[in-house]
Design a protein around this motif. Sequence first.
Motif, short mmCIF file in Angstrom:
data_model
loop_
_atom_site.label_atom_id
_atom_site.label_comp_id
_atom_site.label_asym_id
_atom_site.label_seq_id
_atom_site.Cartn_x
_atom_site.Cartn_y
_atom_site.Cartn_z
N THR A 139 -1.66 -14.29 5.59
CA THR A 139 -2.20 -13.03 6.10
C THR A 139 -1.06 -12.15 6.60
O THR A 139 -0.20 -12.61 7.36
CB THR A 139 -3.20 -13.29 7.24
N VAL A 140 -1.07 -10.89 6.17
CA VAL A 140 -0.02 -9.96 6.57
C VAL A 140 -0.03 -9.79 8.08
O VAL A 140 -1.08 -9.76 8.72
CB VAL A 140 -0.17 -8.60 5.83
N ASN A 141 1.18 -9.69 8.65
CA ASN A 141 1.30 -9.47 10.08
C ASN A 141 2.40 -8.44 10.34
O ASN A 141 3.08 -7.99 9.41
CB ASN A 141 1.56 -10.80 10.82
N ALA A 142 2.57 -8.09 11.58
CA ALA A 142 3.54 -7.05 11.95
C ALA A 142 4.95 -7.45 11.53
O ALA A 142 5.75 -6.59 11.14
CB ALA A 142 3.48 -6.79 13.45
N GLY A 143 5.27 -8.71 11.60
CA GLY A 143 6.59 -9.18 11.19
C GLY A 143 6.88 -8.90 9.72
O GLY A 143 8.00 -8.53 9.36
N HIS A 144 5.88 -9.08 8.88
CA HIS A 144 6.04 -8.76 7.46
C HIS A 144 6.40 -7.29 7.28
O HIS A 144 7.29 -6.95 6.51
CB HIS A 144 4.75 -9.04 6.68
N ILE A 145 5.68 -6.44 7.98
CA ILE A 145 5.88 -4.99 7.84
C ILE A 145 7.28 -4.61 8.34
O ILE A 145 7.99 -3.86 7.67
CB ILE A 145 4.80 -4.20 8.61
N ARG A 146 7.68 -5.12 9.48
CA ARG A 146 9.01 -4.82 10.01
C ARG A 146 10.11 -5.32 9.07
O ARG A 146 11.13 -4.67 8.90
CB ARG A 146 9.19 -5.44 11.40
N TRP A 147 9.90 -6.47 8.45
CA TRP A 147 10.89 -7.09 7.55
C TRP A 147 11.12 -6.25 6.29
O TRP A 147 12.24 -6.14 5.81
CB TRP A 147 10.40 -8.50 7.19
N ALA A 148 10.07 -5.66 5.75
CA ALA A 148 10.12 -5.01 4.43
C ALA A 148 10.85 -3.68 4.43
O ALA A 148 10.71 -2.87 5.35
CB ALA A 148 8.70 -4.81 3.92
N ASP A 149 11.60 -3.46 3.35
CA ASP A 149 12.17 -2.14 3.08
C ASP A 149 11.20 -1.28 2.29
O ASP A 149 11.15 -0.07 2.45
CB ASP A 149 13.47 -2.28 2.27
N LEU A 150 10.45 -1.92 1.43
CA LEU A 150 9.51 -1.23 0.55
C LEU A 150 8.25 -2.09 0.44
O LEU A 150 8.34 -3.30 0.23
CB LEU A 150 10.15 -1.05 -0.83
N ILE A 151 7.09 -1.46 0.61
CA ILE A 151 5.82 -2.18 0.60
C ILE A 151 4.98 -1.69 -0.57
O ILE A 151 4.75 -0.49 -0.71
CB ILE A 151 5.07 -1.96 1.93
N PHE A 152 4.53 -2.63 -1.39
CA PHE A 152 3.65 -2.34 -2.51
C PHE A 152 2.28 -2.93 -2.22
O PHE A 152 2.19 -4.12 -1.90
CB PHE A 152 4.18 -2.95 -3.81
N VAL A 153 1.25 -2.11 -2.32
CA VAL A 153 -0.12 -2.60 -2.17
C VAL A 153 -0.84 -2.40 -3.49
O VAL A 153 -0.48 -1.53 -4.28
CB VAL A 153 -0.87 -1.90 -1.02
#
Length: 107
Positions: free
Chosen positions: A41-55
């Motif tokens: 499950t996506v969490n805030a850490g994933h978002i902070r880690w990413a340079d580019l997010i694809f949904v």
Amino acid sequence: MRLLFICSRNINRSRTAEVIFRNKPQFEVRSAGTDETARITVNAGHIRWADLIFVMEHMHRRMLEQRFSRELFGKSVIVLNIPDAYYFMDDELVNILLERVSDYIEL
């Protein structure tokens, strides 16, 4: 570059994307799902880690915006418009991912 791929349950679409892009040395890749029952499950850490997010769908972007608005500040979230109609590592899904993601990053 750190790439994060997100779908609903992190079983087919985002997991396939993680597998096909993680073998490219210029990328670090993770995947997650928006659903509470997702494999990861996506969490805030994933978002902070990413340079580019694809949904995969617009609803995933909306969910991220609702849950992680602070972490998304300054981040690019790209909607690939890939419906939940494929199985893990489906050849058609792989081709679609390669084609659509290559519009945003050099492969």
